[in-house]
Design an enzyme around this catalytic site. Sequence first.
Site, mmCIF file in Angstrom:
data_model
loop_
_atom_site.group_PDB
_atom_site.id
_atom_site.type_symbol
_atom_site.label_atom_id
_atom_site.label_comp_id
_atom_site.label_asym_id
_atom_site.label_seq_id
_atom_site.Cartn_x
_atom_site.Cartn_y
_atom_site.Cartn_z
ATOM 1 N N HIS A 1 -1.801 -5.354 1.543
ATOM 2 C CA HIS A 1 -3.081 -6.051 1.385
ATOM 3 C C HIS A 1 -2.772 -7.461 0.907
ATOM 4 O O HIS A 1 -1.840 -7.663 0.134
ATOM 5 C CB HIS A 1 -3.966 -5.361 0.342
ATOM 6 N N ASN B 1 -1.447 -0.102 7.622
ATOM 7 C CA ASN B 1 -0.950 -1.465 7.868
ATOM 8 C C ASN B 1 -0.197 -2.073 6.684
ATOM 9 O O ASN B 1 -0.036 -3.283 6.592
ATOM 10 C CB ASN B 1 -2.070 -2.360 8.395
ATOM 11 N N LYS C 1 0.829 -1.201 0.000
ATOM 12 C CA LYS C 1 0.000 0.000 0.000
ATOM 13 C C LYS C 1 0.873 1.265 0.000
ATOM 14 O O LYS C 1 2.089 1.181 0.193
ATOM 15 C CB LYS C 1 -0.910 -0.042 1.228
ATOM 16 N N GLU D 1 -9.868 -10.999 -6.941
ATOM 17 C CA GLU D 1 -8.984 -9.828 -6.874
ATOM 18 C C GLU D 1 -7.914 -9.865 -7.956
ATOM 19 O O GLU D 1 -7.580 -8.823 -8.544
ATOM 20 C CB GLU D 1 -8.364 -9.723 -5.473
ATOM 21 N N TYR E 1 -12.540 -2.335 -2.394
ATOM 22 C CA TYR E 1 -12.975 -2.249 -0.995
ATOM 23 C C TYR E 1 -14.494 -2.116 -0.853
ATOM 24 O O TYR E 1 -14.974 -1.680 0.192
ATOM 25 C CB TYR E 1 -12.261 -1.088 -0.289
HETATM 26 P P1 DAT Z 1 -7.303 -6.917 5.789
HETATM 27 O O1 DAT Z 1 -6.577 -5.809 5.074
HETATM 28 O O2 DAT Z 1 -6.439 -7.541 6.857
HETATM 29 O O3 DAT Z 1 -7.888 -7.945 4.864
HETATM 30 P P2 DAT Z 1 -10.010 -5.926 6.115
HETATM 31 O O4 DAT Z 1 -10.299 -6.521 4.793
HETATM 32 O O5 DAT Z 1 -10.912 -6.265 7.247
HETATM 33 O O6 DAT Z 1 -8.507 -6.255 6.594
HETATM 34 O O7 DAT Z 1 -10.003 -4.346 6.006
HETATM 35 C C1 DAT Z 1 -9.405 -3.715 4.888
HETATM 36 C C2 DAT Z 1 -8.584 -2.556 5.364
HETATM 37 O O8 DAT Z 1 -9.443 -1.585 5.970
HETATM 38 C C3 DAT Z 1 -7.557 -2.888 6.445
HETATM 39 O O9 DAT Z 1 -6.340 -3.348 5.913
HETATM 40 C C4 DAT Z 1 -7.409 -1.593 7.155
HETATM 41 C C5 DAT Z 1 -8.797 -0.983 7.081
HETATM 42 N N1 DAT Z 1 -9.564 -1.292 8.297
HETATM 43 C C6 DAT Z 1 -10.177 -2.455 8.594
HETATM 44 N N2 DAT Z 1 -10.810 -2.406 9.780
HETATM 45 C C7 DAT Z 1 -10.581 -1.153 10.247
HETATM 46 C C8 DAT Z 1 -10.953 -0.456 11.428
HETATM 47 N N3 DAT Z 1 -11.689 -1.030 12.366
HETATM 48 N N4 DAT Z 1 -10.545 0.833 11.546
HETATM 49 C C9 DAT Z 1 -9.791 1.426 10.603
HETATM 50 N N5 DAT Z 1 -9.407 0.826 9.466
HETATM 51 C C10 DAT Z 1 -9.792 -0.438 9.291
HETATM 52 MG MG MG Z 2 -9.394 -7.850 3.499
#
Ligand code: DAT
Ligand code: MG
Length: 149
Positions: free
Chosen positions: A115, A112, A9, A126, A49
């Site tokens: 992805h 973080n 990212k 994806e 997303y």
């Molecule tokens: P991942 O990236 O581990 O698959 P995800 O698909 O649940 O996680 O969420 C996508 C992204 O959205 C994640 O990398 C960071 C952001 N995100 C997820 N949950 C969040 C939260 N509670 N607060 C802020 N950002 C969040």
């Molecule tokens: Mg995810």
Amino acid sequence: MEKTFVMVKPDGVQRGLIGEVIARLERRGLKLAGAKFMRVGMELAETHYGIHKGKPFYEPLINYITSAPVMAMVWTGPNAVAAVRQTMGATRPTEAAPGSVRHDFGLEVGRNLTHASDSVENGEAEVALWFDESELVEWGRAIDEWVFE
Ligand code: DAT
Ligand code: MG
């Protein structure tokens, strides 16, 4: 062979961690099947997303992912989806296992670094969303028989 979509990212790119992420995946034995350094447009970001639309972090997430270039990649290997998720670590860096990318380089969920597809099904979707078939490379690697059983 299983395929998974992986992205460094904008924060990972800005911090010079493209090589670090690639090195970890290569070292693990996974095989690169496609890569492009790109800026993410609004439409792609919203499709990628889409599942998070309506959540409080959705807008900041879209702004973040479209704010600067990313490194988009496809990696293959047995159990590639689970292996890459493990190498990246849990979504929240403070919950990610020590030794994972998100643990070793991150602090906040909204920064973080990477992805990775979270299921085989989403991996396929994806890869198809981010890459044209012609951008994927199938190749034999000399060490494959020493990594893949
Ligand atoms: P991942 O990236 O581990 O698959 P995800 O698909 O649940 O996680 O969420 C996508 C992204 O959205 C994640 O990398 C960071 C952001 N995100 C997820 N949950 C969040 C939260 N509670 N607060 C802020 N950002 C969040
Ligand atoms: Mg995810």
